[in-house]
Design an enzyme around this catalytic site. Sequence first.
Site, PDB file in Angstrom:
ATOM      1  N   THR A 179      35.955  35.725  30.023  1.00  0.00           N
ATOM      2  CA  THR A 179      36.483  36.559  31.103  1.00  0.00           C
ATOM      3  C   THR A 179      35.567  36.467  32.313  1.00  0.00           C
ATOM      4  O   THR A 179      34.374  36.182  32.180  1.00  0.00           O
ATOM      5  CB  THR A 179      36.588  38.040  30.656  1.00  0.00           C
ATOM      6  OG1 THR A 179      37.171  38.807  31.718  1.00  0.00           O
ATOM      7  CG2 THR A 179      35.218  38.613  30.351  1.00  0.00           C
ATOM      8  N   ALA A 180      36.145  36.694  33.477  1.00  0.00           N
ATOM      9  CA  ALA A 180      35.349  36.822  34.699  1.00  0.00           C
ATOM     10  C   ALA A 180      35.392  38.267  35.187  1.00  0.00           C
ATOM     11  O   ALA A 180      34.990  38.563  36.302  1.00  0.00           O
ATOM     12  CB  ALA A 180      35.891  35.880  35.776  1.00  0.00           C
ATOM     13  N   ASN A 181      35.879  39.159  34.334  1.00  0.00           N
ATOM     14  CA  ASN A 181      36.001  40.574  34.665  1.00  0.00           C
ATOM     15  C   ASN A 181      34.689  41.290  34.368  1.00  0.00           C
ATOM     16  O   ASN A 181      34.242  41.338  33.222  1.00  0.00           O
ATOM     17  CB  ASN A 181      37.149  41.184  33.846  1.00  0.00           C
ATOM     18  CG  ASN A 181      37.406  42.640  34.179  1.00  0.00           C
ATOM     19  OD1 ASN A 181      36.542  43.486  34.002  1.00  0.00           O
ATOM     20  ND2 ASN A 181      38.610  42.927  34.633  1.00  0.00           N
ATOM     21  N   ASP A 234      43.482  38.880  24.966  1.00  0.00           N
ATOM     22  CA  ASP A 234      44.681  38.909  25.772  1.00  0.00           C
ATOM     23  C   ASP A 234      45.288  40.286  25.592  1.00  0.00           C
ATOM     24  O   ASP A 234      45.383  40.786  24.465  1.00  0.00           O
ATOM     25  CB  ASP A 234      45.676  37.821  25.374  1.00  0.00           C
ATOM     26  CG  ASP A 234      46.686  37.557  26.484  1.00  0.00           C
ATOM     27  OD1 ASP A 234      46.259  37.475  27.648  1.00  0.00           O
ATOM     28  OD2 ASP A 234      47.887  37.425  26.201  1.00  0.00           O
ATOM     29  N   TYR A 238      48.583  49.009  34.869  1.00  0.00           N
ATOM     30  CA  TYR A 238      49.663  49.982  34.699  1.00  0.00           C
ATOM     31  C   TYR A 238      49.148  51.398  34.411  1.00  0.00           C
ATOM     32  O   TYR A 238      49.926  52.282  34.045  1.00  0.00           O
ATOM     33  CB  TYR A 238      50.585  49.532  33.558  1.00  0.00           C
ATOM     34  CG  TYR A 238      51.288  48.229  33.823  1.00  0.00           C
ATOM     35  CD1 TYR A 238      52.514  48.192  34.484  1.00  0.00           C
ATOM     36  CD2 TYR A 238      50.719  47.016  33.436  1.00  0.00           C
ATOM     37  CE1 TYR A 238      53.156  46.989  34.746  1.00  0.00           C
ATOM     38  CE2 TYR A 238      51.350  45.810  33.685  1.00  0.00           C
ATOM     39  CZ  TYR A 238      52.573  45.798  34.341  1.00  0.00           C
ATOM     40  OH  TYR A 238      53.199  44.602  34.595  1.00  0.00           O
ATOM     41  N   GLY A 279      33.935  44.428  34.367  1.00  0.00           N
ATOM     42  CA  GLY A 279      34.082  45.596  33.517  1.00  0.00           C
ATOM     43  C   GLY A 279      34.102  45.236  32.050  1.00  0.00           C
ATOM     44  O   GLY A 279      33.434  45.875  31.220  1.00  0.00           O
ATOM     45  N   LYS A 334      38.977  57.289  28.521  1.00  0.00           N
ATOM     46  CA  LYS A 334      39.884  56.162  28.316  1.00  0.00           C
ATOM     47  C   LYS A 334      39.328  55.203  27.267  1.00  0.00           C
ATOM     48  O   LYS A 334      40.061  54.762  26.360  1.00  0.00           O
ATOM     49  CB  LYS A 334      40.119  55.425  29.638  1.00  0.00           C
ATOM     50  CG  LYS A 334      41.056  54.230  29.509  1.00  0.00           C
ATOM     51  CD  LYS A 334      41.169  53.481  30.825  1.00  0.00           C
ATOM     52  CE  LYS A 334      41.927  52.176  30.640  1.00  0.00           C
ATOM     53  NZ  LYS A 334      41.990  51.363  31.873  1.00  0.00           N
TER      54      LYS A 334
END
EC number: 3.6.1.66
Length: 207
Positions: free
Chosen positions: A8-10, A70, A156, A12, A177
Amino acid sequence: MKEVMIATANLGKAKEFKSLFAQYDIEVKTLLDFPDYPEIPETGETFIENATIKATTAAKDLNIPVIADDSGLSVDALDGAPGVYSARYAGPEKSDANNRKKLLAALTDVADDQRTARFHTYLVVANAEGQVLKSYHGTLDGFITREERGDNGFGYDTIFYVPSEDKTTAQMSAEQKDSLSHRGNALRLLAKDLENGELNLHEDINR
């Protein structure tokens, strides 16, 4: 120190994994550490197929254990859509806002009690040879609201309502969360296997 790459390049997601693996003396790398590595096409028809493609391809190319995920949203009234297309649901005009707008429009005539949905995360772990070691599945059930609520999160979150919390995921703190999210649930299963020795990122399954 042993290494694992999170496909991932995220930032978080990277932070979540780094926190998890620090206690096992495993250094976490991400795609941000391999800026020249090309994007892996997600050609699978299911979440787990896409996660498997990303994990095994990156592991073989980079010769390092890889964890790929995913994730997406499935809405029962839409026969599971947007599903694997969650991030690009609005087509060429895809964005978080446009994806939400299209989803709300698709559900205009659906009764409140029929707007059930769930978030999915599949994590796939591959060793440095590109062989799948383990996979994990986490979910979060809820309903799609008729209007956006909350300012936190992404995707979402502003329209995904969790009855037990009486909030959308965008109205929750990050800690709240994470304690119940689909990705958090999958990560906790992975962490449990690390703790009890059921998962060894650097094992050779052909031995």
